[in-house]
Design an enzyme around this catalytic site. Structure first.
Site, mmCIF file in Angstrom:
data_model
loop_
_atom_site.group_PDB
_atom_site.id
_atom_site.type_symbol
_atom_site.label_atom_id
_atom_site.label_comp_id
_atom_site.label_asym_id
_atom_site.label_seq_id
_atom_site.Cartn_x
_atom_site.Cartn_y
_atom_site.Cartn_z
ATOM 1 N N PHE A 173 -28.972 -18.645 -41.694
ATOM 2 C CA PHE A 173 -30.397 -18.806 -41.380
ATOM 3 C C PHE A 173 -30.969 -17.477 -40.961
ATOM 4 O O PHE A 173 -32.008 -17.177 -40.865
ATOM 5 C CB PHE A 173 -30.594 -19.840 -40.285
ATOM 6 C CG PHE A 173 -29.855 -21.137 -40.580
ATOM 7 C CD1 PHE A 173 -29.758 -21.612 -41.884
ATOM 8 C CD2 PHE A 173 -29.252 -21.846 -39.577
ATOM 9 C CE1 PHE A 173 -29.073 -22.780 -42.171
ATOM 10 C CE2 PHE A 173 -28.569 -23.028 -39.857
ATOM 11 C CZ PHE A 173 -28.477 -23.487 -41.145
ATOM 12 N N TRP A 207 -37.540 -22.834 -41.194
ATOM 13 C CA TRP A 207 -36.939 -21.596 -40.662
ATOM 14 C C TRP A 207 -35.425 -21.600 -40.904
ATOM 15 O O TRP A 207 -34.827 -20.544 -41.154
ATOM 16 C CB TRP A 207 -37.232 -21.510 -39.157
ATOM 17 C CG TRP A 207 -36.573 -20.349 -38.471
ATOM 18 C CD1 TRP A 207 -37.067 -19.087 -38.329
ATOM 19 C CD2 TRP A 207 -35.296 -20.330 -37.824
ATOM 20 N NE1 TRP A 207 -36.186 -18.296 -37.650
ATOM 21 C CE2 TRP A 207 -35.086 -19.038 -37.321
ATOM 22 C CE3 TRP A 207 -34.306 -21.285 -37.610
ATOM 23 C CZ2 TRP A 207 -33.936 -18.671 -36.634
ATOM 24 C CZ3 TRP A 207 -33.158 -20.928 -36.925
ATOM 25 C CH2 TRP A 207 -32.989 -19.634 -36.446
ATOM 26 N N HIS A 208 -34.824 -22.795 -40.870
ATOM 27 C CA HIS A 208 -33.378 -22.863 -41.031
ATOM 28 C C HIS A 208 -32.916 -22.551 -42.449
ATOM 29 O O HIS A 208 -31.778 -22.126 -42.654
ATOM 30 C CB HIS A 208 -32.848 -24.249 -40.631
ATOM 31 C CG HIS A 208 -32.822 -24.456 -39.160
ATOM 32 N ND1 HIS A 208 -33.928 -24.858 -38.453
ATOM 33 C CD2 HIS A 208 -31.833 -24.286 -38.245
ATOM 34 C CE1 HIS A 208 -33.610 -24.940 -37.176
ATOM 35 N NE2 HIS A 208 -32.359 -24.593 -37.013
ATOM 36 N N GLY A 209 -33.763 -22.772 -43.426
ATOM 37 C CA GLY A 209 -33.340 -22.473 -44.788
ATOM 38 C C GLY A 209 -34.372 -22.901 -45.804
ATOM 39 O O GLY A 209 -35.221 -23.759 -45.533
#
Lengths: 360, 473
Positions: B473, B327-329
């Site tokens: 993000f 989800w962060h990248g």
């Protein structure tokens, strides 16, 4: 301030006392700091100083383009690789040569610096070209592509996306704030680390605020493109030349790039810019390796052919300097202390090349 | 428009004046919605349409869930919402990553006849905040499906829930159940609320501008050229990044919470002193709380949580934390970071019975808790290496240097300790300000004076507005 009746009397008193103390403390701090800044400006004059650490991938190009967009132009540019970036202090050169920007780009050929200046249509009075074998290799040219692209992008952003720059009420608010509160303007900005250094080193507060003379320790200090590195070379690193393969690449690839340099110098001359070649001081062993590849002979001969003055940094600072590893990060790069000493001597040596109109 | 920019300095007071000048509650909400879309449009105006479309789809699905009784059709509606929301997210955020991974695997398997990856993949622009508002929309649909909340009738309220500007681009991730009821009645502030809101904004700016932005160069220096530094210097760089990302994100969250508070809304806290956590479960109760509780409620528990045996629990942890990392990248570094945390949590889960056999007096003693806290922090820092490094291989090489000492002297001078001391005061201030009963903790003059000092430092060390890390993000 819309409030509702749920605030009790004691809470109201609490908020009033807090608000009054807030106003008193912020007022006392801001006014006294502002008075100090204005006193400092009165003492030393207002000198713009772009102090801060690089934060993005091409901070130097961004900083330069934003300066140019703001109407700030430089009389002197230092071009070259990381040796120039870490070895020539802009504020020292300014002492004799006028506003200076160090456009040294780590790993990139100095030829890319020439291209960037042409792209930005900058016409300085003097270009100090820090020459190294890497300037005449394919690697140096390839590594120069990124900052060149950054310069193109930044210019494109300025020309095609005027909305990218803060305008309208936000810009007006900023201008008014800075006009009113000198201490808050970017030119006067000091980060906490610099304050910490000032107090640790018992520096002069008024000089520091004005930054007429860097009082703070040169700890990763970024002054108009100069990037001072505080580390001292270990005995092993002092003997090393990095990257190790450059002299061999230089021998194979240098000829067409010398021709390119000649053209770049000629173009600058036509635009009224004086060019000086400077070979920055090197530790003895790396110097011997580069000389064995023929660099010293080639660059001297090129300077003579192009009609450009050549300054040998090692000769300029003398033997004691180049044998003292405390002036270096490694065999090929000066540290902040070495850069300060060398730039001081270089600034004097450049006097003869600086047109009178830009001298300080 | 960033919270630490002059544009925001101009935007916020304008919104506040306009908002409170409007007498009707419905008109105020419409004004707030327009302001939120304007705020979002400042980055890339066309993406406003994507935000509106995403909101309309979830609103319509929510309304349909309120009328459809058939379980199969209800599931279909939820699947439709997830497909649309996560599909857009996957296409814009993960297309290059997924295709790149596919190409790498194919190349590894000896398949070399694939056509070149389409050039347009590399040109996709990631809409800012998409990961956050996607989670808003999905959580709303799931909550309606589960009967936790009633479908929202007012389109304005729903669109405002998704687009509410203080939390739109970098969280905290809102739940409909927390926020939508606040839209039912007119919001008013009392004097304490105004003070808390203002204090949180100043604290957040201080954390971002003075702390995070000043620590960043040290972290950047070490991570960008880790080969040039010895073990001690690398550790200093890793600690610097740990505090940079904390102050950066906590700073953003505080400004968001403070701004919402000035508008009369309450947004839940996102950080609770994470670096004093005693263990990894405790860490995730303190770090990015809105994301960790979202993953817990909408992924971990539906997968079975820790109720179906050890192996299933471990599997669930790896799935949840791996996806949480992703989800962060769109980079394997984030996935490895998530999986590393899953490993920590799994190890903690397995050790739990052994730990519980230790007498309470020892387990809960201050010394034990301090030691556990320090150890937890070191492991968290090791995981940050993957989060910040450019590639998994770079992170691996850096870890090797961190764990196999190459030199124990610090060759650079850094005021990082100085920042950390100031940071500790800021964390304490943040902890205190979350408490409604302010007068009990500090005298009023101390609140005023500390806010003044932080604002002064923020103004006079104000640099260029640097982007918040979590905007990516």
């Amino acid at each position: 301030m819309p409030t509702n009746s749920s605030t009790s009397g004691s809470e109201r008193t609490f908020v009033v006392v807090a608000a009054v103390s807030f106003a008193m403390v912020i007022g006392a701090l801001s006014v006294s700091y502002e008075l100090l800044v204005r006193r400092s400006e009165a003492l030393y004059g207002i000198r713009r100083l772009n102090t801060g650490s690089p934060l993005s991938s091409s901070p130097k190009i961004e900083a330069l383009v934003s300066d140019l967009a703001a109407g700030v132009h430089y009389s002197v540019y230092a071009l070259g690789t990381s040796r120039t970036e870490e070895g020539i202090r802009s504020d020292e050169i300014e002492r004799t040569a006028g506003p200076t920007f160090n456009l040294g780009l780590s790993g990139a050929s100095m030829l890319c610096g020439f291209k960037i200046l042409e792209l930005l249509d900058e016409r300085p009075a003097l270009i100090v070209a820090g020459v190294t074998p890497m300037d005449f290799t394919t690697l140096g040219m390839l590594q120069g592509n990124m900052p060149l692209r950054a310069a193109r992008d930044s210019l494109a952003l300025l020309h095609r996306r005027p909305d990218a720059i803060e305008r309208g009420p936000a810009a007006a608010a900023r201008t008014m704030t800075y006009a009113f509160v000198h201490g808050a303007s970017p030119a006067r900005r000091r980060n906490l680390g610099q304050w910490f250094d000032l107090f640790q080193m018992h520096g002069d507060l008024l000089k520091f605020i004005n930054n007429a003379d860097a009082v703070a320790k040169q700890d990763y200090l970024w002054i108009r493109g100069f990037f001072g590195v505080p580390r001292v070379a270990t005995p092993e690193r002092f003997r090393e030349l990095q990257p190790i393969g450059i002299p061999a690449e230089y021998v194979e690839e240098h000829e067409p790039l010398y021709a390119e340099l000649q053209e770049a110098v000629a173009r600058q001359r036509k635009r009224g810019t004086e060019v000086v070649f400077v070979r920055l001081p090197l530790a003895p062993i790396p110097r011997a390796i580069e000389d064995a590849a023929g660099f010293d002979r080639d660059i001297r001969s090129a300077a003579a052919r192009f009609g450009v003055r050549y300054i040998d940094g090692s000769a300029l600072v003398g033997n004691a300097f180049i044998h003292d590893r405390r002036n270096f990060v490694d065999g090929g790069h000066l540290n902040a202390s070495g850069a300060t000493k060398f730039s001081h001597v270089l600034a004097d040596a450049l006097r003869v090349n600086v047109p009178t109109r830009v001298r300080h | 428009m960033w919270f630490n920019s002059f544009s925001y300095l101009w935007f916020l007071p304008t919104v506040l004046i306009g908002y409170y000048a409007i007498p009707g509650w419905r008109a105020r909400k419409i004004a707030l919605l327009i302001a939120s879309y304007f705020f979002y449009g400042c980055w890339n105006p066309p993406f406003v349409l994507l935000l509106a479309a995403s909101s309309l789809i979830d609103y319509t699905i929510g309304r349909s869930l309120g009328t459809v009784a058939s379980p199969a059709r209800r599931k279909l509606l939820v699947a439709l919402s997830c497909t649309v929301n996560f599909g857009v997210l996957a296409a814009l955020k993960y297309a290059g990553f997924l295709l790149g991974t596919f190409y790498s695997i194919s190349h590894f398997a000896g398949i070399t006849s694939l056509p070149l990856m389409p050039a347009w993949i590399g040109k996709l622009v990631l809409p800012v905040g998409i990961s956050f508002y996607t989670f808003h929309g999905v959580s709303y649909v799931l909550d309606v499906y589960r009967g936790r909340i009633a479908p929202k009738k007012s389109l304005i309220d729903f669109m405002l829930f998704i687009a509410f500007f203080p939390q739109l681009v970098a969280g905290p991730i809102l739940r409909a159940a927390q926020f939508v009821p606040q839209l039912e009645t007119r919001r008013e502030n009392d004097a304490i609320d105004w003070m808390r809101g203002g204090y949180l904004i100043i604290l957040g700016l201080f954390q971002k501008v003075v702390l995070a932005d000043n620590i960043a160069p040290l972290a950047n220096l070490v991570f960008n050229d880790f080969g040039s530094f010895n073990t001690i210097e690398l550790w200093v760089g890793v600690y610097a990044f740990a505090f940079q990302i904390y102050f950066d994100f906590a700073g953003y969250s505080n400004i968001a919470i403070g701004t919402a508070r000035l508008l009369g809304f309450s947004i839940p806290e996102n950080f609770r002193m994470p670096y004093i956590a005693t263990g990894f479960r405790d860490f995730w109760r303190r770090w990015h709380i809105s994301l960790s509780t979202w993953l817990r409620d909408y992924l971990y528990i539906p997968l079975g949580g820790n109720r179906c045996g050890t192996l299933t629990t471990l599997r669930n942890l790896y799935i949840v934390m791996g996806l949480g990392g992703l989800w962060h990248g769109a980079n394997w570094t984030f996935v490895v970071w998530g999986l590393l945390h899953a490993t920590y949590l799994g190890a903690e889960h397995l050790l739990q019975p052994t730990v519980e056999r230790i007498p309470n007096a020892i387990r809960q003693s201050r010394v034990t808790r301090t030691v556990v806290s320090v150890v937890t922090f070191q492991f968290v820092c090791l995981a940050w290496v993957f989060f910040r490094a450019r590639s998994v291989s770079a992170a691996g090489a850096m870890l090797e240097q961190l764990l196999l000492p190459t030199g124990l002297t610090m060759n650079f001078h850094s005021p990082v300790v100085f920042y950390l001391a100031i940071g500790a005061v800021a964390i304490l201030a943040g902890l205190l300000v979350t408490d409604r009963d302010l007068p009990k903790h500090l005298p009023a003059w101390a609140w005023g004076a500390s806010a003044a000092v932080m604002l002064f430092l923020t103004i006079f060390t104000w640099g260029d507005a640097n982007e918040f890390i979590y905007f990516r993000f």
